[in-house]
Write an enzyme that holds these catalytic residues in place. Structure first.
Site, PDB file in Angstrom:
ATOM      1  N   SER A 190       0.829  -1.207   0.000  1.00 31.29           N
ATOM      2  CA  SER A 190       0.000   0.000   0.000  1.00 31.29           C
ATOM      3  C   SER A 190       0.866   1.261   0.000  1.00 31.29           C
ATOM      4  CB  SER A 190      -0.958  -0.064   1.195  1.00 31.29           C
ATOM      5  OG  SER A 190      -1.987   0.854   1.049  1.00 31.29           O
ATOM      6  N   ASP A 349     -10.220  -3.372  -5.044  1.00 31.21           N
ATOM      7  CA  ASP A 349      -9.295  -2.431  -4.438  1.00 31.21           C
ATOM      8  C   ASP A 349      -9.280  -1.167  -5.284  1.00 31.21           C
ATOM      9  OD1 ASP A 349      -7.145  -1.079  -3.371  1.00 31.21           O
ATOM     10  OD2 ASP A 349      -5.669  -2.664  -3.704  1.00 31.21           O
ATOM     11  N   HIS A 379      -8.280  -4.870  -0.727  1.00 29.65           N
ATOM     12  CA  HIS A 379      -7.127  -4.111  -0.260  1.00 29.65           C
ATOM     13  C   HIS A 379      -6.727  -4.497   1.168  1.00 29.65           C
ATOM     14  CE1 HIS A 379      -4.147  -0.984  -0.551  1.00 29.65           C
ATOM     15  NE2 HIS A 379      -4.379  -0.747   0.726  1.00 29.65           N
TER      16      HIS A 379
END
Ligand SMILES: *[C@@H]1O[C@H](CO)[C@@H](O)[C@H](O)[C@H]1NC(C)=O
Ligand SMILES: *[C@@H]1O[C@H](CO)[C@@H](O)[C@H](O)[C@H]1NC(C)=O
Length: 409
Positions: A190, A349, A379
Site C-alpha cells: 500500500s 481495491d 485491499h
C-alpha cells in the site's frame, strides 16, 4: 413497557445488522468475517469523524488506534534475532537469522502500509512477515519505522525511508550484517509500496545504484486521477473505501481541507500537473478488460497560473504531482533501468489500476515484471494474518510473494 423494550431491541438489532451488513461481492471468501472486520473499521472511522467534529482529537489521531491495537514489542526468538536500531537517525527494526551462515545473505528492506498516516513496523502482521522472510530466505530484513503524517507531511516519510536505504547500502554497514550487496530488495504494501517504488526510482536517478528487485504489494502509485475504473468500481469496498484513500492522500501533503475536497471531486489538477496526466492515462495503460463499463475522461484541470493562490491551496498541496509521491509520473527513460519487479494487485481495491498501470509502463520500458492479480482479493488482504482477523487469502498471498523473492532475489 414490555412492548417498548421489544421494539427497542428489534430496532437495535436491525440497526446493528444494517451496520455490519454490506454488499460484498459473492466471490470474496470468508465474507462474513470481512463484513465484521470492516464494520469495526467503519465504526472507528465514524467515531474519528465525530471526534474531529467536536474538536476532541483529529481524524487520523483516532484512526491510529488500529495501529496501537496490533502493536507488539519485537523480540528475538529461536531462529531470529531482533534488534531496534537507528539508521541515520531513523528508527528501524532489524531481523537477522540466528543460524551462523558462511555465505553473504540476501536482504529485504520492508516498508509498512497505512496511508503514510497509520501503521508501524512493530504491528504483529509486519513482525510476522519479517520473521517469515528471514527464516524462509535466510535473509536480513530491515523494517523501517518512518515518521508519519499528519504530524510529518510529505516529504518527511519518504525522506526517512531514503535515508535508511542509503545508510544501509554503505559498504561497511552491509559487511557488518553479512549482506550481499548484489542481492537487496525493497518492498512494501500500500503506502509502503508507494515509498518502495519512489526510493527505487530515486536511487537509480541519483546513484545509478541497482537494487536486485522491488516487490510492490497493492501499491499507491499516483494522485492525479482518483477516478480510475478501480476507484469507481470499489469506492465502497471494505478496508479502503475511496473517501479514506483520498483522505490519506490529502493528509500526506497538508492538513488544509481544501485539498481533500478538491481530490474528492477529482478537480485538484492544475496547470502544472496537467502536463503529467499523460502518465496516468488509464485508457492507454490499462488492458481493455480492466476498463470494465467505464469510459475515459481526463480529470478536470482547474485553470490557474500555478502561482501560490492556485485553487486556494498552499504550496505543499501541489506536491501531489511530485514523482517522489506519485511514482507513475516519470517518463519511460526514468523507468527502463529499474530492477525487476513483483507487483501484486487485487480486484476489489481502489488501487488496482495504479498497480496495473505501473505493470504496463514498466514492461513497455523493458523492465521484467511479475504481475500477480488476485480475482478475489481486497485491499490490505495480505496483512490479515493474525487471529481473529486472519484470512485464507493472506496465506496464499504471503506464500506466493515469498516464493517470488526466493527465486528472484
Ligand atoms: C489518453 O489516451 C487515449 C488513447 O488511448 C488518447 O486518445 C487520449 O487523448 C489520451 N488522453 C490524455 C489526457 O493523455
Ligand atoms: C460509454 O460509452 C458508450 C459508447 O459511447 C456508451 O454506450 C456507454 O453508455 C458509456 N458508458 C458510461 C458508463 O457512460
Amino acid at each position: 413497557m414490555r412492548l417498548g423494550s421489544v421494539v427497542l431491541f428489534v430496532a437495535f438489532c436491525s440497526f446493528t445488522a444494517h451496520y455490519i451488513y454490506e454488499p460484498i461481492p459473492e466471490e470474496i471468501e470468508e465474507r462474513w468475517k470481512l463484513m465484521l472486520t470492516n464494520s469495526f473499521f467503519r465504526g472507528l472511522s465514524h467515531l474519528a469523524d465525530f471526534s474531529e467534529l467536536l474538536g476532541l482529537k483529529d481524524y487520523m489521531g483516532v484512526m491510529y488506534f488500529i495501529t496501537l491495537l496490533e502493536k507488539v514489542v519485537p523480540l528475538s526468538d529461536e531462529h531470529v534475532s531482533v534488534t531496534e536500531e537507528k539508521f541515520d537517525g531513523v528508527e528501524v527494526v532489524l531481523y537477522q537469522p540466528k543460524q551462523e551462515g558462511h555465505e553473504l545473505r540476501r536482504a529485504v528492506i520492508y516498508l509498512h502500509g497505512g496511508g503514510w498516516c497509520l501503521g508501524s513496523s512493530r504491528m504483529s502482521p509486519y513482525d510476522l512477515l519479517a520473521r517469515n522472510i528471514v527464516t524462509q530466505l535466510d535473509a536480513v530484513v530491515l523494517s523501517v519505522e518512518y515518521r508519519l503524517a499528519p504530524p510529518h507531511h510529505f516529504p518527511v516519510p519518504y525522506e526517512d525511508v531514503y535515508r535508511v536505504v542509503k545508510h544501509f547500502l554503505q559498504k561497511g554497514v552491509l559487511t557488518q550484517y553479512s549482506v550481499d550487496p548484489g542481492r537487496i530488495a525493497v518492498s512494501g504494501d500500500s503506502a509502503g509500496g508507494n515509498l518502495a517504488a519512489a526510493v527505487t526510482q530515486q536511487l537509480q536517478k541519483e546513484h545509478g545504484q541497482q537494487l536486485k528487485a522491488q516487490a510492490l504489494i497493492y501499491p499507491v502509485m499516483q494522485a492525479l486521477d482518483l477516478n480510475t475504473p478501480s476507484y469507481q468500481q470499489n469506492q465502497d469496498m471494505p478496508i479502503l473505501p475511496r473517501t479514506l484513500m483520498v483522505r490519506f492522500w490529502s493528509e500526506y501533503f497538508t492538513s488544509d481541507k481544501a485539498l481533500f475536497r478538491a481530490m474528492m471531486a477529482n478537480t485538484h489538477n492544475n496547470y502544472e500537473s496537467s502536463n503529467l496526466l499523460k502518465f496516468v492515462n488509464w485508457s492507454a495503460f490499462l488492458p481493455e478488460t480492466f476498463h470494465r463499463k467505464y469510459n475515459y475522461s481526463a480529470p478536470t484541470v482547474v485553470k490557474g497560473d500555478g502561482g501560490k493562490d492556485d485553487v486556494g491551496m498552499d504550496g505543499s498541496s501541489r506536491s501531489f504531482a511530485d514523482p517522489r509521491a506519485s511514482p507513475l509520473l516519470v517518463p519511460d527513460t526514468a523507468l527502463h533501468s529499474l530492477p525487476k519487479a513483483y507487483i501484486l494487485t487485487c480486484e476489489y481495491d481502489v488501487l488496482r489500476d495504479d498497480g496495473i498501470m505501473y505493470v504496463t509502463r514498466l514492461r513497455a520500458a523493458g523492465v521484467e515484471v511479475t504481475h500477480e492479480h488476485y480475482d478475489k482479493g481486497f485491499h490490505g488482504a495480505m496483512m490479515f494474518t493474525v487471529w481473529p482477523t486472519d484470512f485464507l487469502i493472506a496465506r496464499r498471498m504471503t506464500d506466493n510473494y515469498i516464493k517470488w523473492l526466493k527465486k528472484n532475489l
